[in-house]
Design a protein around this motif. Structure first.
Motif, PDB file in Angstrom:
ATOM      1  N   ASP A  89      -6.290   5.436  -2.367  1.00 43.90           N
ATOM      2  CA  ASP A  89      -4.573   5.150  -2.344  1.00 43.90           C
ATOM      3  C   ASP A  89      -3.767   4.071  -2.417  1.00 43.90           C
ATOM      4  O   ASP A  89      -3.262   3.508  -1.418  1.00 43.90           O
ATOM      5  CB  ASP A  89      -3.764   5.748  -1.178  1.00 43.90           C
ATOM      6  N   ASN A  90      -4.718   2.685  -2.713  1.00 41.86           N
ATOM      7  CA  ASN A  90      -3.625   1.266  -2.898  1.00 41.86           C
ATOM      8  C   ASN A  90      -3.303   1.325  -4.567  1.00 41.86           C
ATOM      9  O   ASN A  90      -3.081   2.885  -5.611  1.00 41.86           O
ATOM     10  CB  ASN A  90      -5.287  -0.008  -3.807  1.00 41.86           C
ATOM     11  N   HIS A 128       0.751  -1.340   0.089  1.00 39.22           N
ATOM     12  CA  HIS A 128       0.101   0.532   0.012  1.00 39.22           C
ATOM     13  C   HIS A 128       1.051   1.632  -0.378  1.00 39.22           C
ATOM     14  O   HIS A 128       2.028   1.278   0.095  1.00 39.22           O
ATOM     15  CB  HIS A 128      -1.089  -0.147   1.009  1.00 39.22           C
ATOM     16  N   SER A 129       0.088   2.249  -0.355  1.00 38.82           N
ATOM     17  CA  SER A 129       1.394   3.640  -1.055  1.00 38.82           C
ATOM     18  C   SER A 129       1.362   4.468   0.723  1.00 38.82           C
ATOM     19  O   SER A 129       2.591   5.042   0.826  1.00 38.82           O
ATOM     20  CB  SER A 129       0.262   5.087  -1.461  1.00 38.82           C
ATOM     21  N   SER A 130       0.804   3.262   1.607  1.00 41.02           N
ATOM     22  CA  SER A 130       0.952   4.538   2.714  1.00 41.02           C
ATOM     23  C   SER A 130       2.151   3.718   3.575  1.00 41.02           C
ATOM     24  O   SER A 130       2.989   3.680   4.615  1.00 41.02           O
ATOM     25  CB  SER A 130       0.006   3.764   4.107  1.00 41.02           C
ATOM     26  N   TYR A 131       3.379   2.500   3.054  1.00 40.26           N
ATOM     27  CA  TYR A 131       4.199   2.101   3.411  1.00 40.26           C
ATOM     28  C   TYR A 131       5.645   2.853   2.570  1.00 40.26           C
ATOM     29  O   TYR A 131       6.718   2.163   2.820  1.00 40.26           O
ATOM     30  CB  TYR A 131       4.581   0.186   3.147  1.00 40.26           C
ATOM     31  N   SER A 132       5.304   3.853   1.790  1.00 39.04           N
ATOM     32  CA  SER A 132       6.334   4.630   1.485  1.00 39.04           C
ATOM     33  C   SER A 132       7.600   4.283   2.368  1.00 39.04           C
ATOM     34  O   SER A 132       7.599   5.277   3.012  1.00 39.04           O
ATOM     35  CB  SER A 132       5.515   5.646   0.937  1.00 39.04           C
ATOM     36  N   ARG A 172      -6.872  -1.634   0.440  1.00 40.87           N
ATOM     37  CA  ARG A 172      -8.144  -1.638   1.169  1.00 40.87           C
ATOM     38  C   ARG A 172      -9.105  -1.242   0.411  1.00 40.87           C
ATOM     39  O   ARG A 172      -8.952   0.034  -0.586  1.00 40.87           O
ATOM     40  CB  ARG A 172      -7.563  -0.001   1.934  1.00 40.87           C
TER      41      ARG A 172
END
Length: 296
Positions: free
Chosen positions: A55-56, A26-30, A238
């Motif tokens: 944001d996938n 997921h992009s939140s793992y940047s 998500r």
């Protein structure tokens, strides 16, 4: 803690086939992934990456006639802690919920919370609102459904799972989500990697589905299938349900020849440089059988 995770997917098609993949972290793992965080193919084909409304990270490509091998192999930094547990997390009144959570209160393709409304209130209205209520929903789903890959099908909904008493991990998630929404708790679907870290080995790796519930001003991870906090989840997608996070969306037919998934904790003493060196060769992970592949 360093976790190595990845997949290898081999398909075969008789015609050029457009695909949309949701197989990236997921992009939140940047910033937390070590190495080249991308999907690779053999033969090489052009790929376009984009973000969807949740944001996938999505990848669009056209599979050529014949065979196509897709794979990714990465190392991620993880805090090594199990899913957060907060028994005192309160449930919000609907009028106080943030606007962006409201879409996760209504029925969706696989989560017919309206159909399950009466059953949900019959089962859980006496449970205190908040964490205790979500946990009681998890307990119910965990005990009500029998897990088995043979029980999975792409059209199965939360109500189907409730009636049949069987399912794969996405069915556990869908039923828990639908019951939470019926009780006015925002709940959303999540899927990704979950290896046997801190638990006994369970066989060939696979992707896993769980869900998140909004309590006490934040989203918390819950897992109705395993029903216990786990270590080392790597989120990929998500959405409202699995329709928003399909790992492979194809615009035509293909044959799945092989699927391998791995999520393994690396030795504590391993440096980032050593971890990068591992990525030159895919691990010898066992493949799922065709009956199992893609069912969860």
């Amino acid at each position: 803690m360093l976790v190595r995770f990845g997949f290898e997917l081999v398909i075969e098609t008789n015609a050029a086939l457009p695909l949309i993949l949701a197989l990236s972290p997921h992009s939140s793992y940047s910033g937390n992934v070590i190495g080249a965080d991308r999907i690779r193919s053999e033969p090489q084909v052009p790929m376009e990456e984009f973000l969807d409304p949740f944001d996938n990270r999505r990848v669009r490509l056209v599979a050529p006639v014949g065979g196509l091998r897709l794979w990714s192999d990465n190392v991620i930094q993880d805090d090594g802690q199990p899913d957060v547990f907060n028994w005192n997390a309160r449930q919000h009144e609907i009028e106080h919920l943030p606007p962006d959570t409201l879409q996760f209160l209504t029925p969706s393709r696989y989560c017919e919370s309206d159909v399950l409304m009466q059953q949900a209130w019959d089962l859980f209205s006496s449970t205190p609102p908040g964490w205790a209520r979500v946990q009681e929903i998890c307990n119910f789903v965990h005990n009500h459904l029998v897990f088995g890959y043979r029980f999975g099908r792409p059209t199965k909904t939360a109500n189907d799972a409730m009636l049949e008493g069987t399912g794969v991990c996405r069915d556990f998630a869908h039923l828990a989500i639908a019951l939470c929404r019926a009780m006015n708790i925002p709940a959303r679907y999540a899927s990704g990697y979950l290896g046997d870290i801190g638990v006994p080995p369970s066989g060939p790796g696979d992707f896993c589905a769980w869900f998140e519930a909004y309590l006490e001003d934040r989203w918390y991870t819950f897992d109705a299938r395993y029903n216990t906090p786990r270590i080392g989840r790597v989120l990929m997608v998500r959405g409202r349900d699995a329709a928003d996070g399909a790992m492979v969306t194809s615009f035509g037919d293909y044959r799945l020849n092989s699927l391998r998934v791995w999520t393994d904790e690396l030795p504590e003493q391993l440096s980032e440089r050593d971890a990068l060196d591992l990525l030159g060769k895919l691990p010898d992970a066992p493949a799922l059988t065709l009956e199992m592949a893609g069912s969860s």
